[in-house]
Write an enzyme that holds these catalytic residues in place. Structure first.
Site, PDB file in Angstrom:
ATOM      1  N   GLU A  25      32.770 -21.324  67.072  1.00  0.00           N
ATOM      2  CA  GLU A  25      33.706 -21.987  67.981  1.00  0.00           C
ATOM      3  C   GLU A  25      33.106 -22.080  69.379  1.00  0.00           C
ATOM      4  O   GLU A  25      32.363 -21.183  69.797  1.00  0.00           O
ATOM      5  CB  GLU A  25      35.025 -21.198  68.052  1.00  0.00           C
ATOM      6  CG  GLU A  25      35.772 -21.157  66.725  1.00  0.00           C
ATOM      7  CD  GLU A  25      37.121 -20.448  66.825  1.00  0.00           C
ATOM      8  OE1 GLU A  25      37.557 -20.117  67.952  1.00  0.00           O
ATOM      9  OE2 GLU A  25      37.734 -20.226  65.763  1.00  0.00           O
TER      10      GLU A  25
ATOM     11  N   LYS B  36      29.899 -21.499  60.779  1.00  0.00           N
ATOM     12  CA  LYS B  36      30.694 -22.221  61.779  1.00  0.00           C
ATOM     13  C   LYS B  36      30.887 -21.315  62.996  1.00  0.00           C
ATOM     14  O   LYS B  36      31.128 -20.121  62.842  1.00  0.00           O
ATOM     15  CB  LYS B  36      32.057 -22.624  61.217  1.00  0.00           C
ATOM     16  CG  LYS B  36      32.946 -23.333  62.256  1.00  0.00           C
ATOM     17  CD  LYS B  36      34.185 -23.943  61.652  1.00  0.00           C
ATOM     18  CE  LYS B  36      35.340 -23.007  61.519  1.00  0.00           C
ATOM     19  NZ  LYS B  36      35.811 -22.399  62.797  1.00  0.00           N
TER      20      LYS B  36
ATOM     21  N   GLU C  22      39.841 -29.493  66.421  1.00  0.00           N
ATOM     22  CA  GLU C  22      41.154 -28.901  66.137  1.00  0.00           C
ATOM     23  C   GLU C  22      42.107 -29.081  67.318  1.00  0.00           C
ATOM     24  O   GLU C  22      41.723 -28.907  68.482  1.00  0.00           O
ATOM     25  CB  GLU C  22      41.025 -27.401  65.820  1.00  0.00           C
ATOM     26  CG  GLU C  22      42.396 -26.752  65.585  1.00  0.00           C
ATOM     27  CD  GLU C  22      42.354 -25.366  64.965  1.00  0.00           C
ATOM     28  OE1 GLU C  22      41.274 -24.845  64.663  1.00  0.00           O
ATOM     29  OE2 GLU C  22      43.464 -24.814  64.771  1.00  0.00           O
TER      30      GLU C  22
ATOM     31  N   ASP D 230      32.623 -18.745  58.349  1.00  0.00           N
ATOM     32  CA  ASP D 230      33.067 -18.735  59.738  1.00  0.00           C
ATOM     33  C   ASP D 230      32.573 -17.450  60.398  1.00  0.00           C
ATOM     34  O   ASP D 230      32.824 -16.353  59.888  1.00  0.00           O
ATOM     35  CB  ASP D 230      34.606 -18.727  59.743  1.00  0.00           C
ATOM     36  CG  ASP D 230      35.191 -19.518  60.885  1.00  0.00           C
ATOM     37  OD1 ASP D 230      34.422 -20.024  61.728  1.00  0.00           O
ATOM     38  OD2 ASP D 230      36.429 -19.642  60.917  1.00  0.00           O
TER      39      ASP D 230
ATOM     40  N   ASP E  47      37.847 -17.720  59.401  1.00  0.00           N
ATOM     41  CA  ASP E  47      38.308 -16.427  59.929  1.00  0.00           C
ATOM     42  C   ASP E  47      39.838 -16.394  59.977  1.00  0.00           C
ATOM     43  O   ASP E  47      40.439 -15.358  60.271  1.00  0.00           O
ATOM     44  CB  ASP E  47      37.676 -16.101  61.285  1.00  0.00           C
ATOM     45  CG  ASP E  47      38.052 -17.083  62.375  1.00  0.00           C
ATOM     46  OD1 ASP E  47      38.707 -18.105  62.070  1.00  0.00           O
ATOM     47  OD2 ASP E  47      37.701 -16.829  63.551  1.00  0.00           O
ATOM     48  N   SER E  48      40.472 -17.526  59.643  1.00  0.00           N
ATOM     49  CA  SER E  48      41.933 -17.537  59.453  1.00  0.00           C
ATOM     50  C   SER E  48      42.340 -16.545  58.376  1.00  0.00           C
ATOM     51  O   SER E  48      43.515 -16.199  58.265  1.00  0.00           O
ATOM     52  CB  SER E  48      42.416 -18.946  59.086  1.00  0.00           C
ATOM     53  OG  SER E  48      41.633 -19.481  58.040  1.00  0.00           O
TER      54      SER E  48
HETATM   55  O1  KIV Z   1      39.417 -20.291  60.275  1.00  0.00           O
HETATM   56  C1  KIV Z   1      39.796 -21.414  59.898  1.00  0.00           C
HETATM   57  O2  KIV Z   1      40.524 -21.561  58.914  1.00  0.00           O
HETATM   58  C2  KIV Z   1      39.364 -22.563  60.673  1.00  0.00           C
HETATM   59  C3  KIV Z   1      39.894 -23.899  60.286  1.00  0.00           C
HETATM   60  C4  KIV Z   1      41.288 -24.011  60.737  1.00  0.00           C
HETATM   61  C5  KIV Z   1      39.060 -25.012  60.787  1.00  0.00           C
HETATM   62  O3  KIV Z   1      38.620 -22.420  61.590  1.00  0.00           O
END
Ligand code: KIV
Length: 304
Positions: free
Chosen positions: A132, A130, A199, A100, A61-62
């Site tokens: 969090e 993924k 992280e 994500d 989600d970055s």
């Molecule tokens: O969204 C992302 O890029 C991440 C990584 C930094 C692990 O969650």
């Protein structure tokens, strides 16, 4: 490497590419071989990352920040994440593709989390999702596992909790928070997590968590003792337009490369040195001559 494999769909050549699975990652942990992971958000970078042999590709989600220009990861939507996951999936033949789950897609209820995770598997071709968070995600992890969806968990500095954390701060520095993170990781493993991303935490803590888990850990800003490492692709190649965090190593300066290429293109167009003869298509002499003497006919020819 797992014996699971598949035939390359695009090439037409009957090459058999070894496919990375969660079993592969588990074997790597047991053998002490580091797991490699990177983010990707589109077909081109996914192809490059996959062809280079990375084990796991995260459609992070970055992308909200490095692709879409938002100030945090919070605004990215399910539809946007699905769109990018599909593009990445089309570029990958080898690595595990993990999608994500964006902020809000699993925070309201476990049922909504399961339904949204299924969309990544069914509609976008991801192999896993993924999420969090710590112990509070255990029920969701269990339900996803029951639904045959492998889950990558993410603890420590969790960017979706930026407001609760009061900024992007290293986590687990006090005894109490280090113990809490260790407990979180163990509970997520017990609930069925396949991998845990660690992280933004002290390397000593990441090392202890890694040694206490059977499943692999993948670190980012968590030191060298994790079972693997992940970086944001745009940080790796200097395309993030921000001061790199302490843990980022830039392996290339794509921004400089692109700036030079774009500048050279502008120069060549302005100087009329692009395109040149070899970069142009040609008419036969006969048609050229006919066009010159009969502009009306030329108009008809163009229409045909
Ligand atoms: O969204 C992302 O890029 C991440 C990584 C930094 C692990 O969650």
């Amino acid at each position: 490497m797992s014996i699971t494999s598949f035939r390359s769909a695009n090439s037409g050549v009957q090459t058999v590419t070894p496919k990375v699975t969660f079993q592969t990652l588990q074997e790597k942990k047991q053998a002490g071989r580091p797991i490699t992971a990177l983010t990707a958000y589109d077909y081109a970078t996914a192809r490059l990352v996959d062809e280079a042999g990375v084990d796991l590709i995260l459609v992070g989600d970055s992308l909200a920040m490095v692709v879409m220009g938002h100030e945090s990861t919070l605004p990215v939507t399910m539809d946007e994440m699905l769109h990018h996951t599909r593009a990445v999936r089309r570029g990958v033949n080898h690595a595990i593709v993990v999608a994500d789950m964006p902020y809000g897609s699993y925070h309201g209820s476990v049922a909504a989390g399961v339904a949204n995770a299924m969309r990544f598997i069914k509609e976008a071709g991801a192999a896993a999702v993924k999420i969090e968070g710590g112990a509070s995600r255990c029920e969701l992890v269990q339900r996803l596992s029951e639904a045959e969806i492998p889950v990558v968990c993410h603890v420590g500095l969790t960017p979706q909790a930026v407001h609760r954390m009061g900024g992007y701060k290293v986590q687990g520095k006090t005894l109490a928070s280090a113990e809490e993170l260790t407990r979180d990781a163990r509970m997520l493993e017990a609930a069925g997590a396949s991998v845990i991303v660690l992280e933004g935490m002290p390397r000593e803590l990441a090392s202890i968590i890694t040694s206490q888990l059977r499943i692999p850990t993948i670190g980012i800003g968590a030191g060298p003792d994790c079972d693997g490492q992940i970086l944001v692709f745009h940080d790796l190649v200097n395309l993030s337009f921000s001061r790199p965090a302490k843990f980022v190593r830039q392996y290339a300066d794509a921004a400089a490369l692109f700036r030079t290429a774009i500048g050279n293109y502008i120069h060549d167009v302005e100087q009329r040195s692009f395109p040149e003869e070899s970069e142009s298509y040609h008419l036969s002499k006969e048609v050229t001559d006919a066009l010159k003497v009969a502009p009306l006919k030329a108009h008809l020819l163009r229409k045909a």
